[in-house]
Design a protein around this motif. Sequence first.
Motif, PDB file in Angstrom:
ATOM      1  N   ASP A   1      14.464  23.941  -9.151  1.00 59.35           N
ATOM      2  CA  ASP A   1      14.288  22.500  -8.904  1.00 59.35           C
ATOM      3  C   ASP A   1      15.613  21.760  -8.794  1.00 59.35           C
ATOM      4  O   ASP A   1      15.708  20.581  -9.158  1.00 59.35           O
ATOM      5  CB  ASP A   1      13.429  21.850  -9.996  1.00 59.35           C
ATOM      6  N   LEU A   2      16.639  22.424  -8.278  1.00 54.39           N
ATOM      7  CA  LEU A   2      17.891  21.739  -7.967  1.00 54.39           C
ATOM      8  C   LEU A   2      17.758  21.177  -6.549  1.00 54.39           C
ATOM      9  O   LEU A   2      17.961  21.886  -5.563  1.00 54.39           O
ATOM     10  CB  LEU A   2      19.080  22.691  -8.076  1.00 54.39           C
ATOM     11  N   VAL A   3      17.369  19.919  -6.443  1.00 53.10           N
ATOM     12  CA  VAL A   3      17.112  19.288  -5.146  1.00 53.10           C
ATOM     13  C   VAL A   3      18.399  18.644  -4.652  1.00 53.10           C
ATOM     14  O   VAL A   3      18.977  17.790  -5.330  1.00 53.10           O
ATOM     15  CB  VAL A   3      15.986  18.240  -5.256  1.00 53.10           C
ATOM     16  N   VAL A   4      18.849  19.069  -3.479  1.00 56.84           N
ATOM     17  CA  VAL A   4      20.086  18.555  -2.899  1.00 56.84           C
ATOM     18  C   VAL A   4      19.831  18.165  -1.445  1.00 56.84           C
ATOM     19  O   VAL A   4      18.973  18.738  -0.769  1.00 56.84           O
ATOM     20  CB  VAL A   4      21.224  19.591  -2.996  1.00 56.84           C
TER      21      VAL A   4
ATOM     22  N   ALA B   1      18.223  19.349   3.573  1.00 56.24           N
ATOM     23  CA  ALA B   1      17.745  19.166   2.198  1.00 56.24           C
ATOM     24  C   ALA B   1      17.010  20.425   1.757  1.00 56.24           C
ATOM     25  O   ALA B   1      16.341  21.091   2.552  1.00 56.24           O
ATOM     26  CB  ALA B   1      16.815  17.951   2.105  1.00 56.24           C
ATOM     27  N   THR B   2      17.136  20.733   0.460  1.00 56.54           N
ATOM     28  CA  THR B   2      16.472  21.913  -0.082  1.00 56.54           C
ATOM     29  C   THR B   2      16.305  21.752  -1.585  1.00 56.54           C
ATOM     30  O   THR B   2      16.922  20.879  -2.208  1.00 56.54           O
ATOM     31  CB  THR B   2      17.267  23.197   0.237  1.00 56.54           C
TER      32      THR B   2
ATOM     33  N   GLU C   1      28.944  22.083  -4.973  1.00 57.87           N
ATOM     34  CA  GLU C   1      30.141  21.734  -4.224  1.00 57.87           C
ATOM     35  C   GLU C   1      30.162  22.426  -2.861  1.00 57.87           C
ATOM     36  O   GLU C   1      30.593  21.829  -1.861  1.00 57.87           O
ATOM     37  CB  GLU C   1      31.386  22.093  -5.031  1.00 57.87           C
ATOM     38  N   THR C   2      29.679  23.662  -2.796  1.00 58.31           N
ATOM     39  CA  THR C   2      29.650  24.367  -1.515  1.00 58.31           C
ATOM     40  C   THR C   2      28.599  23.765  -0.600  1.00 58.31           C
ATOM     41  O   THR C   2      28.842  23.581   0.605  1.00 58.31           O
ATOM     42  CB  THR C   2      29.380  25.860  -1.735  1.00 58.31           C
ATOM     43  N   PHE C   3      27.427  23.450  -1.140  1.00 63.42           N
ATOM     44  CA  PHE C   3      26.407  22.796  -0.310  1.00 63.42           C
ATOM     45  C   PHE C   3      26.960  21.503   0.287  1.00 63.42           C
ATOM     46  O   PHE C   3      26.784  21.222   1.475  1.00 63.42           O
ATOM     47  CB  PHE C   3      25.161  22.497  -1.138  1.00 63.42           C
TER      48      PHE C   3
ATOM     49  N   LEU D   1      19.016  33.742  -4.084  1.00 60.90           N
ATOM     50  CA  LEU D   1      18.766  32.341  -3.805  1.00 60.90           C
ATOM     51  C   LEU D   1      17.511  32.184  -2.963  1.00 60.90           C
ATOM     52  O   LEU D   1      17.303  32.926  -1.993  1.00 60.90           O
ATOM     53  CB  LEU D   1      19.951  31.722  -3.063  1.00 60.90           C
ATOM     54  N   SER D   2      16.692  31.231  -3.333  1.00 57.96           N
ATOM     55  CA  SER D   2      15.511  30.858  -2.563  1.00 57.96           C
ATOM     56  C   SER D   2      15.621  29.372  -2.262  1.00 57.96           C
ATOM     57  O   SER D   2      15.717  28.551  -3.186  1.00 57.96           O
ATOM     58  CB  SER D   2      14.232  31.163  -3.354  1.00 57.96           C
ATOM     59  N   MET D   3      15.626  29.016  -0.956  1.00 56.16           N
ATOM     60  CA  MET D   3      15.932  27.649  -0.557  1.00 56.16           C
ATOM     61  C   MET D   3      14.969  27.195   0.547  1.00 56.16           C
ATOM     62  O   MET D   3      15.177  27.497   1.717  1.00 56.16           O
ATOM     63  CB  MET D   3      17.397  27.553  -0.095  1.00 56.16           C
ATOM     64  N   PRO D   4      13.909  26.483   0.184  1.00 59.88           N
ATOM     65  CA  PRO D   4      13.028  25.925   1.199  1.00 59.88           C
ATOM     66  C   PRO D   4      13.732  24.821   1.973  1.00 59.88           C
ATOM     67  O   PRO D   4      14.494  24.030   1.405  1.00 59.88           O
ATOM     68  CB  PRO D   4      11.854  25.372   0.384  1.00 59.88           C
ATOM     69  N   ASN D   5      13.479  24.769   3.265  1.00 57.18           N
ATOM     70  CA  ASN D   5      14.050  23.723   4.101  1.00 57.18           C
ATOM     71  C   ASN D   5      13.153  22.502   4.030  1.00 57.18           C
ATOM     72  O   ASN D   5      12.036  22.497   4.557  1.00 57.18           O
ATOM     73  CB  ASN D   5      14.180  24.221   5.546  1.00 57.18           C
ATOM     74  N   LYS D   6      13.608  21.472   3.328  1.00 55.34           N
ATOM     75  CA  LYS D   6      12.825  20.245   3.176  1.00 55.34           C
ATOM     76  C   LYS D   6      13.038  19.376   4.415  1.00 55.34           C
ATOM     77  O   LYS D   6      14.024  18.644   4.514  1.00 55.34           O
ATOM     78  CB  LYS D   6      13.215  19.510   1.896  1.00 55.34           C
ATOM     79  N   HIS D   7      12.103  19.464   5.348  1.00 55.98           N
ATOM     80  CA  HIS D   7      12.280  18.849   6.656  1.00 55.98           C
ATOM     81  C   HIS D   7      12.188  17.328   6.593  1.00 55.98           C
ATOM     82  O   HIS D   7      11.348  16.762   5.883  1.00 55.98           O
ATOM     83  CB  HIS D   7      11.225  19.371   7.624  1.00 55.98           C
TER      84      HIS D   7
END
Length: 296
Positions: free
Chosen positions: A145-148, A176-177, A207-209, A240-246
Motif C-alpha cells: 500500500d505504498l501509493v505513489v 501512479a501505482t 526517490e527512484t520512482f 515488486l508488484s506494481m499495478p498501473n493506476k490509470h
Amino acid sequence: MGHLLGHHQYGKAEIRVVRLFRDSDPHQIVDYNVSVAVSGDIGETWLSGDNSACLTTDAMKNTVNAFARSQPDAVRQPEEFARVLARHFVETVPQIGTARVSIESYGWDRLAGHPHAFARSGRLVRTCSVVRSSDEEWVTSGLRDLVVLKTTDSEFWGFYTDAYTTLPPTQDRILATAVTAQWWHTPAEGPQDWDASHLAVVDALTETFAGHHSLALQQTLFAMGEAVLDAAKGVAEIRLSMPNKHHFLLDLSAFGLDNPGEVFHADDRPYGLIEGTVRREGAGEPGPAYDPGQAW
C-alpha cells in the motif's frame, strides 16, 4: 487407488498485538498483526483425527502475546520478533519442523505537543516474514500500500499493436501505482538494524520512482529494484508488484471547456499489473523465504 496427504500446515492467523513501552518518556508503541503457520510430523490430525502432535492454535496466540511482554528488545522490530517466535516453535516443539511467522506492522505518528497521543500513519504497511527450520532461517522484509504518483516524466509508446489495440501512444502521462514489495536478506548472524534497512529500502524506492524518467512502468520497476540493491547491501533480492493506476483525461468539450492535461478520471479497474524480481548476481536461492500471502 489410495489417497495421500499432500502439503499441509496449520496455525493462528492475524493475532493483533499492541505493545506499549511505558519505560520511556514519551511512550513508544508497536502495533502488529501476527500470523503463525507450522508444518512437520503433524499429519495424523488430518489422517485419523489423532491430535497428540497438535500444538493448539490457541497456544500459538498465547505465545505471541507472552513474548510481546517477555521479549521487549525483540518486539521493537517486527523482523526480530518474528525470528524469536519462529525459533521458539521449532526448537521447543519436537514435531514442528518448520515455522513461518509473518507480521504486518502499522505505524503511529506522535501528535505534536502530546507525548502520549498518536495518529495512525497511513503511508504504507510494513511487512515481514521469517521461515525457520531446524538448521536454516530465511528473513524477508516488505511493504504494501505504498501509493505513489507523479504528474509527468512518464511515457508509453512504440508498443506492439494488433487488431484489438486501441490505446494511443503518449509521451506525457500521469504515472501512479501502489507498490507491494518483499525483499530477501542474505543470511546473517547476530542482531540486525532492521529499522534502518527498511528505511533505506523505502527511500530508494520512492526517490527512484520520483526521479526516474519512465518509458514504461516495467522499466521503472527494474530501476527501483536496482536502487534498492545498491542502497541496502544486505538485500539479496527484491520482488515488486506494481499495478498501473490509470488516470484518463476527461473530454470536457460538451461543456465548452478545453482540458489541457488538467482534469482526469482515476479508474480503479481493470488495471495493468506489472511484476518483477531484481536479484543480486551470485546471491543464491531464496528457498521458502517469501510469504505467499504477500508476494506475487
